[in-house]
Design an enzyme around this catalytic site. Structure first.
Site, short mmCIF file in Angstrom:
data_model
loop_
_atom_site.label_atom_id
_atom_site.label_comp_id
_atom_site.label_asym_id
_atom_site.label_seq_id
_atom_site.Cartn_x
_atom_site.Cartn_y
_atom_site.Cartn_z
N LYS A 90 0.87 -1.17 0.00
CA LYS A 90 0.00 0.00 0.00
C LYS A 90 0.91 1.23 0.00
O LYS A 90 2.08 1.16 0.38
CB LYS A 90 -0.90 -0.01 1.25
N GLY A 121 -8.06 7.18 1.93
CA GLY A 121 -7.23 8.30 2.37
C GLY A 121 -5.79 7.92 2.73
O GLY A 121 -5.16 8.59 3.55
N ASN A 128 5.22 0.92 -2.95
CA ASN A 128 4.54 2.07 -3.54
C ASN A 128 4.68 3.25 -2.59
O ASN A 128 4.41 3.13 -1.39
CB ASN A 128 3.06 1.69 -3.76
N CYS A 142 -1.50 12.62 -6.32
CA CYS A 142 -1.80 13.57 -5.24
C CYS A 142 -1.31 14.95 -5.64
O CYS A 142 -0.44 15.09 -6.49
CB CYS A 142 -1.09 13.14 -3.98
N THR A 190 -7.61 4.51 -9.41
CA THR A 190 -9.07 4.64 -9.36
C THR A 190 -9.53 5.96 -10.00
O THR A 190 -8.78 6.93 -10.06
CB THR A 190 -9.57 4.58 -7.92
C1 LIG Z 1 -9.64 0.06 -1.37
C2 LIG Z 1 -8.59 0.47 -2.36
C3 LIG Z 1 -7.40 1.05 -1.91
C4 LIG Z 1 -6.41 1.45 -2.80
N1 LIG Z 1 -5.26 2.01 -2.32
C5 LIG Z 1 -4.28 2.38 -3.19
C6 LIG Z 1 -3.05 2.91 -2.71
O1 LIG Z 1 -2.82 3.01 -1.49
N2 LIG Z 1 -2.12 3.30 -3.62
C7 LIG Z 1 -2.32 3.16 -4.97
O2 LIG Z 1 -1.43 3.50 -5.75
N3 LIG Z 1 -3.47 2.64 -5.45
C8 LIG Z 1 -4.46 2.24 -4.59
N4 LIG Z 1 -5.62 1.69 -5.09
C9 LIG Z 1 -5.80 1.54 -6.54
C10 LIG Z 1 -5.54 0.10 -7.02
O3 LIG Z 1 -4.18 -0.25 -6.83
C11 LIG Z 1 -5.90 -0.07 -8.51
O4 LIG Z 1 -5.12 0.85 -9.25
C12 LIG Z 1 -7.36 0.18 -8.82
O5 LIG Z 1 -8.17 -0.29 -7.76
C13 LIG Z 1 -7.83 -0.45 -10.11
O6 LIG Z 1 -7.76 -1.86 -10.08
P1 LIG Z 1 -9.02 -2.83 -9.70
O7 LIG Z 1 -10.20 -2.35 -10.49
O8 LIG Z 1 -8.58 -4.21 -10.05
O9 LIG Z 1 -9.25 -2.66 -8.24
C14 LIG Z 1 -6.62 1.28 -4.20
C15 LIG Z 1 -7.80 0.69 -4.65
C16 LIG Z 1 -8.79 0.28 -3.76
C17 LIG Z 1 -10.05 -0.36 -4.28
#
Ligand SMILES: Cc1cc2nc3c(=O)[nH]c(=O)nc-3n(C[C@H](O)[C@H](O)[C@H](O)COP(=O)(O)O)c2cc1C
Ligand SMILES: Cc1cc2nc3c(=O)[nH]c(=O)nc-3n(C[C@H](O)[C@H](O)[C@H](O)COP(=O)(O)OP(=O)(O)OC[C@H]3O[C@@H](n4cnc5c(N)ncnc54)[C@H](O)[C@@H]3O)c2cc1C
Ligand code: FES
Lengths: 288, 307
Positions: free
Chosen positions: B53, B80, B107, B138, B200
């Site tokens: 994460k 967050g 990351n 960010c 996302t």
């Molecule tokens: C609950 C959650 C937490 C996430 N936390 C991070 C994060 O801390 N850092 C990051 O670069 N991406 C984060 N992402 C993005 C994911 O790594 C990924 O890019 C995104 O969810 C798309 O893939 P998916 O549709 O398979 O989930 C997060 C996604 C979700 C759903």
């Protein structure tokens, strides 16, 4: 707990968990989602009990939960459900049988309530930390509200009996009281048992004898009154909380609830939390 | 379909991977999962590399709850970026993650160029770390611009941090940019080893009872199958704009979805939200992908697929 331990520590993202926030413990879950055949679907008034066979899973601790889904999942109200849903284990029987108590409140619970004997539940679990045994020869006292009676039934089984106080909105829901032995019932509308709140019954019990450990599960407002009542009498309480969960195994950080030690992920550091760790049992986004 | 087809070893910027499926940052916590599943997690680890994460310099408690909202075929999260901060991460988490049977990709995100420098320098000297992923989704608090939405910001950032480490630097692009390909090109030209996408997509939900924003962070990020088509289009476009490897993600639920992203130009595919439904989804998806590749005559730009 000493005054020093109560001092608010700096908020930290990760579960502090050096000293667990709950007295309970966990049984490890197999690492994958598995199918559990539904053996029986039984209606208790407003609730459905699904009994299923989980030959590949370990026996859970009381207070632990599972993430549940069905094979056809989605396409309900709002094109949901998509994610699995969290359910406390209601009962754990011989031969790897587990039972769950479900109230239809939305697309996920609706779909699960439709399942019939012979269909599969898809489950991950057991998850989370369960209840811990009473200390100092205190008597266990179970307090449940609505579908929150679920984890208390298996706990009553494991304790080999315990007084239970349960509250429901109305008579169809009060049918759930049959899942516990010798429960005192309260209903909001007075249709069964005491007219009023289950916490009225708890106050009466504790005023009679406060040397108890309270185990409670139910809606946030009920848990908050339990917390306040117990704190005033220095009666230890273990509360099984709820929050919105996506994964159930600590992956998403979505299920946090505030505690005196900062946010905790309820799915890995709960759902059973020592009431003394909480400033409030009111969880954002929960309850109606 | 042959469910036991051999997984194809893959290479990402010099890192050997047993197969092309890894996790998306923030969607799998190996340390928490080990508490829940025990050593079975290590024995059956579902990913060919583990991506942490996002780690920031200072500890963060994350956004107030509620943090989740389910959408048709997806999820909006406003987590967050909670994390224990660089110092405790180095001391507590890195040694634990070294027990994983796969390479570790950390990351990181900084709110200023100096913070990114501090993060990259700190992880650069740690042997447990195979590669770094820069989360640039960010705002730069000095310029007010979202680092990953502006090619100039990305160039400036990479010029500072690229010389600081010999480890591969993967730049995680944000889909909330006007021209994702221009940002990817800027990253490549300034020395990025690879790019990853999509993060996302900004989204929102209202509390049906009050009409006010449901999420504690007001808005959040949409993930899951709902974003898969967007991911495919962005990966396809970026693959035509850059020559460096692509780590593709967004709504992958099965081998077919992973193969689509590979055909669009990805080298490695990450699984995020699907792991929430089944913690071992990565294993299933890599097996399905291997079976599809073995049985398919599909090729990319005329050359047979190596997946
Ligand atoms: C609950 C959650 C937490 C996430 N936390 C991070 C994060 O801390 N850092 C990051 O670069 N991406 C984060 N992402 C993005 C994911 O790594 C990924 O890019 C995104 O969810 C798309 O893939 P998916 O549709 O398979 O989930 C997060 C996604 C979700 C759903
Ligand atoms: C540890 C734990 C144990 C539990 N044990 C039991 C049990 O034994 N029995 C039982 O019946 N229930 C139990 N629950 C509650 C159960 O998980 C929820 O009732 C269920 O998830 C609701 O899903 P749904 O799709 O039916 O309803 P939803 O539509 O998800 O509605 C439930 C609530 O979620 C919110 N909500 C509404 N729409 C959305 C959306 N799109 N995205 C996110 N949130 C939304 C609202 O607050 C709503 O009131 C437990 C929960 C937890 C965390
Ligand atoms: S539900 Fe995902 S971390 Fe608790």
């Amino acid at each position: 707990m000493s005054a020093e331990q109560r001092v608010r520590r700096p908020l930290s993202a990760d579960s502090p968990a050096r000293r667990p926030l709950s007295a309970g413990s966990r049984v490890l879950a197999p690492f994958s989602r598995r199918a559990a055949r539904v053996l029986e679907r039984r209606v208790y008034g407003a609730y459905v009990v699904l009994r299923c066979a989980d030959p590949d899973g370990p026996r859970p601790r009381a207070g632990q939960f599972y993430m549940l889904a069905a094979r056809r999942w989605g396409g309900g109200d709002g094109e949901r459900p998509f994610l699995p849903r969290a359910f406390s284990v209601l009962r754990s029987g011989a031969d790897h049988e587990r039972a769950f108590l479900i109230e239809d409140v939305g697309p996920g619970t609706h779909r699960l309530c439709e399942l019939q004997a012979g269909e599969d539940l898809l489950l991950v679990g057991p998850l989370g930390l369960g209840f811990g045994a009473p200390e100092d020869a205190r008597r266990p006292l179970l307090v449940g509200g609505g579908v929150g009676i679920a984890p208390l039934a298996i706990w009553q089984d494991e304790l080999g009996g315990a007084s239970a106080l349960v509250g429901f909105r109305d008579a169809p829901r009060a049918e759930g009281a049959r899942l516990l032995a010798d429960a005192r019932v309260a209903t909001d509308d007075g249709s069964v048992g005491h007219r009023g709140l289950v916490t009225d019954l708890l106050r009466e019990e504790l005023d009679g004898d406060a040397h108890a450990t309270v185990y409670a599960c139910g809606p946030p407002a009920m848990l908050e009154s339990v917390r306040v009542l117990c704190a005033a009498r220095e009666t230890p309480a273990q509360l099984a909380l709820e929050s919105g969960m996506a994964c159930g195994f600590g992956a998403c950080f979505g299920c946090v609830v505030p505690t005196r030690r900062g946010y905790i992920r309820l799915c890995v550091d709960g759902p059973v939390v020592d009431a003394a760790e909480l400033e409030t049992a009111m969880v954002a986004g929960m309850g109606h | 379909m042959n469910a036991h087809a051999a997984a194809t070893p893959t290479e990402l910027s010099g890192i050997e991977l047993a197969h092309p499926i890894i996790n998306g940052s923030g969607t799998f916590d190996a340390i928490a999962a080990r508490r829940v599943f025990g050593d079975a997690l290590i024995g059956q680890f579902p990913f060919a590399a583990f991506v942490s994460k996002t780690v920031t310099v200072a500890p963060r408690e994350g956004n107030p709850p509620p943090r989740l909202w389910e959408t048709p075929g997806g999820l909006i999260n406003s987590i967050g970026l909670p994390n224990k901060g660089l110092r405790r991460y180095l001391a507590e988490d890195l040694p634990e993650l070294a027990a994983l049977p796969v390479p570790l990709i950390v990351n990181v995100m900084g709110f200023t160029g100096d913070e990114v420098v501090e993060l990259v320098s700190a992880f650069s000297v740690r042997d447990e770390v195979a590669a770094l992923e820069l989360n640039v989704s960010c705002p730069n608090v000095e310029t007010g611009l979202v680092m990953g939405a502006d090619p100039g910001e990305v160039t400036a950032l990479l010029r500072r941090v690229r010389p600081l480490t010999e480890k591969p630097l993967i730049v995680k692009l944000t889909p909330n940019a006007t021209d994702v390909v221009a940002v990817a090109r800027a990253a490549q030209d300034a020395g990025a080893s690879a790019v990853s996408l999509i993060n996302t997509i900004r989204g929102m939900a209202l509390d049906p009872r009050t009409g006010h924003p449901w999420l504690g962070g007001t808005t959040g990020g949409v993930s899951g199958p709902a974003v898969r088509a967007v991911a495919l289009a962005q990966v396809h476009a970026v693959a035509r704009g850059v020559g460096i490897p692509i780590v593709a993600m967004g709504g992958v639920q099965n081998g077919r979805d992973a193969l689509d992203l590979i055909m669009a130009g990805a080298t490695v595919v990450a699984v995020g939200t699907e792991s929430f439904r089944d913690p071992a989804a990565g294993t299933r998806i890599s097996r399905e992908l291997a079976a599809l590749c073995e049985n398919s005559s599909i090729s990319r730009h005329g050359t047979p697929l190596n997946c």
